[in-house]
Design an enzyme around this catalytic site. Structure first.
Site, mmCIF file in Angstrom:
data_model
loop_
_atom_site.group_PDB
_atom_site.id
_atom_site.type_symbol
_atom_site.label_atom_id
_atom_site.label_comp_id
_atom_site.label_asym_id
_atom_site.label_seq_id
_atom_site.Cartn_x
_atom_site.Cartn_y
_atom_site.Cartn_z
ATOM 1 C CD GLU A 91 -12.882 3.922 -3.962
ATOM 2 O OE1 GLU A 91 -13.547 4.799 -4.532
ATOM 3 O OE2 GLU A 91 -13.398 3.066 -3.222
ATOM 4 C CD GLU A 150 -12.420 4.039 1.018
ATOM 5 O OE1 GLU A 150 -13.556 3.904 0.532
ATOM 6 O OE2 GLU A 150 -11.590 4.848 0.554
HETATM 7 C C1 BGP Z 1 -15.139 5.487 -1.787
HETATM 8 C C2 BGP Z 1 -14.210 6.618 -1.386
HETATM 9 C C3 BGP Z 1 -14.406 7.175 -0.031
HETATM 10 C C4 BGP Z 1 -15.816 7.031 0.527
HETATM 11 C C5 BGP Z 1 -16.506 5.734 0.142
HETATM 12 C C6 BGP Z 1 -17.969 5.699 0.535
HETATM 13 O O1 BGP Z 1 -15.373 5.649 -3.147
HETATM 14 O O2 BGP Z 1 -12.854 6.182 -1.468
HETATM 15 O O3 BGP Z 1 -13.986 8.523 -0.129
HETATM 16 O O4 BGP Z 1 -16.569 8.145 0.225
HETATM 17 O O5 BGP Z 1 -16.393 5.493 -1.230
HETATM 18 O O6 BGP Z 1 -18.740 6.259 -0.487
HETATM 19 P P1 BGP Z 1 -19.826 7.383 -0.153
HETATM 20 O O7 BGP Z 1 -19.122 8.371 0.707
HETATM 21 O O8 BGP Z 1 -20.242 7.908 -1.470
HETATM 22 O O9 BGP Z 1 -20.938 6.682 0.590
#
Ligand code: BGP
Length: 478
Positions: free
Chosen positions: A182, A376
């Site tokens: 990201e 993701e």
């Molecule tokens: C993205 C990241 C992941 C993961 C995901 C879910 O920004 O790449 O690392 O964390 O978000 O977000 P969160 O864990 O804050 O629910």
């Protein structure tokens, strides 16, 4: 039965990150990494924005990354569960500070290198492809303290050394790499995305875009090294994606939505098309941003573009130029958004938009005409263990079923998608909040927000659902 035809070698699996799963934060020679300085609670957000003057953990604070879910010691058990679901791929990240504890060490930490050798061997033993993120929100703290992290051009050299070390070490085990997780997150959470810490009165936007340039050059050097070391491997970029909808057909709103998307596309335009786009140059000029470049930077960017576009999709966004409308904000994967009256939201306020997944995939494929990799997607939710000791996460199955179906639609639209690694196949620490309560997994982990629990793993209802999706290659989604 669905009617979707997923490619025969479609990479079904899951995605995790070292800092959110491994724990063992100082074991095996590992150095402190930026996430090890993120406590739970309200301080977390300020630190993620770059307001920090304390570079060692504070007595009495709880730091979720220090133990996380102890994947460092339990990875064999967890991989066996992923294999039981039939995973073809597991996306993991390598913790930079396990390999170079201080980031600027002259020699790598052999214990760290060995850990990932063992991890990849375990995956390959089960026929699971490692998909490796080189940097997933974990700059070694020493690079922040000594050099100011990515605001300093020296980080390019340290990153290149790190990338070359792991690309060489694992060239016979890893066929899929990606550079920065990201990469556009740097603009929104500069400490998380780039280890940036700001002093009073600094021009944060100038510093962020100079740091972005350093990451973009570093990314091109990793691409160059990957293609030299293992020409058969594929190396991608990684974007936090999700189309921005215009709130109305007012051309001002449409322009605003396009500019919001371009704020993120900027990074991928450079990594995939190999040059700074015109709209970025105009933006820099109009905002007094000067990017310091070295002589061969533009040639590096031009000659070492990525092989595929990795991206995360959680939700679409909406924007408006009307101050009144802008007041109805909701949460999102950090970016936030105006409430979309046509869509539901998760318990954390993240918009739920399955069709937006198809739209975003088409938007990215139209723009880049390169294979896409969904690395993701998932639903963070509060899961309850019922009196029978089960977790009936029908709401997660519903979310995933709809998103996988829309991914099938995108493939029928002609979008070349090579894989889907859903986020958090096992409950892990939330990046934004540090909570365990925000669960994504097909596998429940007995640990709460305060760090209490046995760390025992247990299958949820969605474990059996996803197993069937993979077995049927996306034909059975019910
Ligand atoms: C993205 C990241 C992941 C993961 C995901 C879910 O920004 O790449 O690392 O964390 O978000 O977000 P969160 O864990 O804050 O629910």
């Amino acid at each position: 039965m669905s009617t979707y035809q997923f490619p025969d070698n479609f990479l079904w699996g899951g995605a995790i990150a070292a800092n959110q799963t491994e724990g063992a934060y100082l074991e095996g020679g590992k150095g402190l990494t930026l996430v090890d300085l993120l406590p739970t609670g309200k301080k977390r957000w300020d630190i993620m924005l770059g307001k920090l003057d304390q570079f060692t953990p504070v007595e009495g604070e709880f730091y979720p990354s220090h133990e996380a879910i102890d994947f460092f010691h339990r990875y064999k058990e967890d991989i066996a569960l992923f294999a039981e679901m039939g995973f073809k791929a597991l996306r993991v990240s390598i913790a930079w500070a396990r390999i170079f504890p201080n980031g600027d060490d002259l020699v790598p930490n052999e214990a760290g290198l060995q850990f990932y050798d063992d991890l990849f061997d375990e995956l390959l033993k089960h026929g699971i492809e490692p998909v490796v993120t080189i940097a997933h929100f974990d700059v070694p703290v020493n690079l922040i303290v000594k050099y100011g992290s990515w605001r300093n051009r020296k980080l390019v050299g340290f990153f290149e050394t790190y990338a070359k070390t792991i690309l060489e070490r694992y060239k016979d085990k890893v066929n899929y790499w990606m550079t920065f997780n990201e990469i556009n997150m740097l603009l929104h959470l500069p400490f998380v995305g780039a280890g940036l810490v700001f002093k009073e009165g600094e021009d944060q936007r100038q510093i962020k875009y100079q740091a972005a340039h350093h990451q973009l050059v570093a990314s091109s050097l990793a691409v160059k090294a990957c293609h030299e070391i293992n020409p058969d491997a594929k190396i991608g970029c990684m974007l936090a994606a999700g189309m921005t909808y215009s709130y109305t057909c007012n051309p001002d709103d449409v322009m605003d939505a396009m500019e919001k998307d371009r704020e993120s596309f900027f990074f991928i335009d450079v990594q995939s098309r190999g040059a700074y786009p015109g709209y970025a140059k105009r933006f820099f000029k109009e905002n007094d941003i000067t990017i310091e470049m070295e002589a061969d930077d533009e040639a590096l960017l031009k000659n070492h573009a990525v092989d595929y576009i990795g991206f995360s999709y959680y939700a679409s966004r909406a924007t408006s130029t009307d101050p009144e409308v802008l007041k109805n904000q909701t949460a999102g994967n950090v970016f936030g958004s105006i409430e979309n009256p046509y869509l539901e939201k998760s318990e954390w306020g993240w918009t739920i938009d399955p069709k937006g997944f198809r739209i975003t995939a088409n938007q990215l494929y139209d723009r880049y005409q390169k294979p896409l990799f969904v690395v993701e997607n998932g639903l963070g939710a509060v899961d309850e263990v019922n009196t029978d000791g089960e977790v009936n996460d029908d709401y997660r199955i519903e979310y995933l079923r709809k998103h996988v179906a829309e991914m099938g639609e995108a493939i029928e639209d002609g979008v070349d998608i090579i894989g889907y690694t859903s986020w958090g196949p096992i409950d892990i620490v939330s990046a934004s909040t540090g909570e365990m309560k925000k669960r994504y997994g097909y596998i429940y982990v007995d640990k709460d927000n305060e760090g209490n629990g046995s760390l025992e793993r247990q299958k949820k209802k969605s474990f059996h659902w996803y197993k069937q999706v993979i077995e049927s290659n996306g034909e059975i989604l019910d």
